[in-house]
Design an enzyme around this catalytic site. Structure first.
Site, short mmCIF file in Angstrom:
data_model
loop_
_atom_site.label_atom_id
_atom_site.label_comp_id
_atom_site.label_asym_id
_atom_site.label_seq_id
_atom_site.Cartn_x
_atom_site.Cartn_y
_atom_site.Cartn_z
N SER A 1 53.56 76.86 24.29
CA SER A 1 54.81 77.42 24.54
C SER A 1 54.99 78.07 25.91
O SER A 1 54.24 79.18 25.83
CB SER A 1 55.11 78.32 23.40
OG SER A 1 56.30 79.20 23.77
N HIS B 1 56.44 73.21 25.21
CA HIS B 1 57.17 73.60 24.31
C HIS B 1 58.45 74.71 24.57
O HIS B 1 57.70 75.63 25.39
CB HIS B 1 56.49 74.21 23.06
CG HIS B 1 57.48 74.79 21.67
ND1 HIS B 1 57.76 74.04 20.79
CD2 HIS B 1 57.69 76.00 21.36
CE1 HIS B 1 58.40 74.56 19.82
NE2 HIS B 1 58.39 75.92 20.26
N ASP C 1 61.07 77.73 24.16
CA ASP C 1 61.77 78.36 23.04
C ASP C 1 63.19 78.78 23.60
O ASP C 1 63.01 79.71 24.20
CB ASP C 1 60.90 79.50 22.60
CG ASP C 1 59.58 78.99 21.65
OD1 ASP C 1 60.06 78.23 20.86
OD2 ASP C 1 58.34 79.25 22.04
N MET D 1 66.44 80.89 22.66
CA MET D 1 66.94 82.23 21.60
C MET D 1 68.28 82.47 22.21
O MET D 1 68.24 82.97 23.31
CB MET D 1 65.67 83.02 21.51
CG MET D 1 64.20 82.64 21.02
SD MET D 1 63.14 83.76 20.67
CE MET D 1 61.64 82.93 20.71
N HIS E 1 62.93 73.91 21.45
CA HIS E 1 63.11 74.48 20.15
C HIS E 1 64.38 75.35 20.14
O HIS E 1 64.47 76.49 20.86
CB HIS E 1 61.82 75.37 19.76
CG HIS E 1 61.81 75.95 18.52
ND1 HIS E 1 60.74 76.79 18.21
CD2 HIS E 1 62.80 76.14 17.34
CE1 HIS E 1 61.16 77.42 16.76
NE2 HIS E 1 62.05 76.86 16.49
N MET F 1 66.59 77.98 18.70
CA MET F 1 66.66 79.06 17.88
C MET F 1 68.09 79.65 18.17
O MET F 1 68.09 80.82 18.58
CB MET F 1 65.42 80.05 17.92
CG MET F 1 64.10 79.69 17.18
SD MET F 1 62.67 80.37 17.70
CE MET F 1 62.66 79.54 19.29
N MET G 1 57.83 76.72 10.96
CA MET G 1 57.48 78.05 11.57
C MET G 1 56.46 78.48 10.77
O MET G 1 56.72 78.74 9.41
CB MET G 1 58.75 78.75 11.75
CG MET G 1 59.94 78.60 12.32
SD MET G 1 59.39 78.49 14.31
CE MET G 1 58.55 80.01 14.48
N ASP H 1 54.38 75.85 14.46
CA ASP H 1 54.71 76.83 15.49
C ASP H 1 54.62 78.21 14.99
O ASP H 1 55.16 78.80 14.17
CB ASP H 1 56.24 76.56 16.02
CG ASP H 1 56.54 77.35 16.97
OD1 ASP H 1 55.75 78.08 17.72
OD2 ASP H 1 57.77 77.20 17.33
C1 DX5 Z 1 58.43 81.79 18.19
C2 DX5 Z 1 58.38 80.67 19.15
C3 DX5 Z 1 57.01 80.13 19.26
C4 DX5 Z 1 56.20 81.05 19.89
C5 DX5 Z 1 54.82 80.69 19.55
O1 DX5 Z 1 59.54 82.25 17.66
O2 DX5 Z 1 59.06 79.48 18.38
O3 DX5 Z 1 57.06 78.68 19.89
O4 DX5 Z 1 56.26 80.90 21.19
O5 DX5 Z 1 53.97 81.79 19.94
P1 DX5 Z 1 52.62 82.05 19.53
O6 DX5 Z 1 51.64 80.66 19.63
O7 DX5 Z 1 51.88 83.09 20.50
O8 DX5 Z 1 52.63 82.29 18.18
ZN ZN Z 2 58.94 77.73 19.05
#
Ligand code: DX5
Ligand code: ZN
Length: 215
Positions: free
Chosen positions: A7, A30, A32, A34, A63, A65, A137, A175
């Site tokens: 990620s 990956h 993220d 948000m 991903h 969110m 998750m 994840d």
């Molecule tokens: C959290 C994200 C993850 C995050 C994972 O909301 O969706 O993808 O980056 O990070 P680690 O591996 O550090 O938990």
């Molecule tokens: Zn993620």
């Protein structure tokens, strides 16, 4: 074989090109996204995905969110995402179906994601229609570097059995809090794609960590 998806949330955003090259032995990347509404944090959006696309051939696993993610499917597809995950909690079921349909129309792989509170059974109606991936998750979405929630292992096992029954080609991604110890637990439970942010980017040698996680 298990796929590893670092990620970039844990990368140095000022030097993303180098940070992406540090994980070039990974299977996927990956990303993220948000929005500060679905989760309390704000990260990156469409322009960054478009730039990342120009710097790597890695499969881009995006991903989302965000609230009402259907609004952004076409933009992220055009920016170069290979797969989009939408959260089942982010809109009403008909809108989630429309978002999945838009992914098909825009030529990206389609996935649904589940927060820790959401039950395994919630994926069934979507799985029966065909999905490319389910994302479970194992932390509350919003931030990297959190502790793995072991109470999600039963859900991973249940979804693995639904996938085997209804949609065997579907990937099962986990994840949140994945490290060498928890990677073993989630693969034993049936996951075949592991997201790892802090474990990979916090390692002295990310390539060695990717290989170890895969093993
Ligand atoms: C959290 C994200 C993850 C995050 C994972 O909301 O969706 O993808 O980056 O990070 P680690 O591996 O550090 O938990
Ligand atoms: Zn993620």
């Amino acid at each position: 074989m298990v796929k590893i998806a670092p990620s970039i949330l844990s990368a140095d955003f000022c030097d993303l090109d180098r940070e992406i090259r540090r994980v070039s032995s990974a299977d996927w990347l990956h990303v993220d996204v948000m929005d500060g509404m679905f989760v309390p944090n704000i990260t990156i959006g469409v322009p960054v995905v478009a730039s990342v696309r120009k710097h790597t051939d890695l499969f881009l696993d995006v991903h989302l969110m965000v609230e009402k993610p259907g609004r952004y499917v076409e933009s992220f597809a055009k920016a170069g995402a290979d797969l989009l995950s939408v959260h089942l909690e982010a809109d009403m079921p008909p809108a989630i179906r429309d978002a999945l349909h838009a992914m098909e129309e825009n030529g990206v792989k389609k996935a649904v994601a589940l927060r820790p509170i959401t039950a395994a059974e919630a994926v069934l109606p979507y799985l029966e229609q065909g999905l490319d991936m389910v994302l479970v998750m194992t932390v509350e979405p919003g931030f990297g570097g959190q502790k793995f929630m072991t109470d999600q292992l039963g859900k991973i096992r249940a979804i693995r059995s639904y996938i085997d029954q209804y949609c065997p080609s579907c990937d099962l991604e986990v994840d949140g809090g994945v490290n060498l110890e928890t990677a073993r637990l989630v693969t034993e439970a049936g996951a075949n794609v592991l997201v790892a942010g802090s474990a990979v980017y916090g390692a002295d040698a990310p390539a060695a960590m990717i290989a170890a996680l895969r093993g």
